[in-house]
Motif scaffolding. Sequence first.
Motif, short mmCIF file in Angstrom:
data_model
loop_
_atom_site.label_atom_id
_atom_site.label_comp_id
_atom_site.label_asym_id
_atom_site.label_seq_id
_atom_site.Cartn_x
_atom_site.Cartn_y
_atom_site.Cartn_z
N GLU A 31 -9.94 35.36 -54.81
CA GLU A 31 -11.35 35.06 -54.55
C GLU A 31 -12.00 36.17 -53.73
N LYS A 151 -15.01 25.87 -57.05
CA LYS A 151 -15.65 27.12 -57.46
C LYS A 151 -16.55 26.90 -58.68
N LEU A 200 -19.08 33.19 -53.99
CA LEU A 200 -17.67 33.56 -54.00
C LEU A 200 -17.20 33.95 -52.60
N ALA A 204 -14.05 32.58 -50.66
CA ALA A 204 -13.04 33.49 -50.11
C ALA A 204 -12.81 33.24 -48.63
N ASP A 207 -10.37 30.63 -48.70
CA ASP A 207 -9.13 30.98 -49.39
C ASP A 207 -8.28 31.96 -48.59
#
Length: 374
Positions: A31, A151, A200, A204, A207
């Motif tokens: 990501e 997502k 995104l 991230a 993530d």
Amino acid sequence: MAEAAQERTERATPRRLEEARRKGQLPRSPELTTAAVVLIAAGALHLLGAHVVTQLHGLMRSSFALTRADVLDEGRIVPLLATRLLEALQACAPILGLTLLAALVAPLALGGWNFSFAALTPDFARLSPLNGLKRIVSLRGAVELGKAFAKFALIALVAVLLLWSKSRELLALGSEPMEQAMAHAALLSSNALVMLAACLGLIAAVDVPWQRWQFSRQLRMTRQEIREEFKEHEGSPEVKGRIRRLQQEVARRRMMKEVPKADVVVVNPTHFAVALRYDEQRMRAPQVVAKGVDEVAARIRAVADEHRVPVFEAPPLARALHRAVPLGGEIPASLYVAVAQVLTYVYQLRSSHESGAAPPQPPRIDTTLDETPP
């Protein structure tokens, strides 16, 4: 208790981390890489879009300006098409190059670059349906599935809102002149990519910590593994003790070879022995070339007697020299007078033996030398 001792509760050691790196195991966040690539592509399109659009517009005008002979001749149309495609690729090369650079540099933010031949080795265990099912139903598989749904939902929501807010501008592109419409479309695309990169980036941000935690958890070790690694790396206590004894024996033999070169051996009479050597041309002060206690002291005395090295009994001086001077070191200034008296006596004794004169009287060494600090 045995099962508890085998739980992986300890953090990975540096050696374990290095071994994992050699195998190609590093924390990675797809990501983060995707967000970086999309963001760089949006920035490149925003900054270079106008220039690229101008080049592409000119290329389109020249491509459609074909004569009837060019269209009907296959030998001319195919090379012309290849040339136009190459020119279009060159026009888009700056944006594509920056995007490729972002894809290569983005992994540096988490784990850095790493090339491992071990990672290229085929792993047939991955082909096992049972192992694949275990990965799907595991905690990591559940997190990956939830992340994929999140997502998709987030990007779909942003896409719908973007299309809804820009619908009039998108429909108006058909009524604009070609070059203006292409530039406007590039601007809309860059804005859409920026919003997509922001989404995104949010994913991230969640993530990256997860991937780091998961990687750390995967490499955890048991206490037994740490002990085994330490034993393998440092060596077992028995082996280390044997090596230490061998090293001491080698050092002792090397030290004994220096005793025949000594000028005098100061002893106490049985417990301590210190061999001194002085070379006026090369040394600032006498040096201790050998020393020891008990058995080593007895061995020094035996070697000294064997090679006719004078042995001088001075218990306070022997103890002070043994405690204060390391092997190979020079005597301290506080012992200069006492050692000078001993060496003077030795030189006089040697001279008397050569000349046949009466031997000198041994000097009296100050008994307070035993208090000399180390």
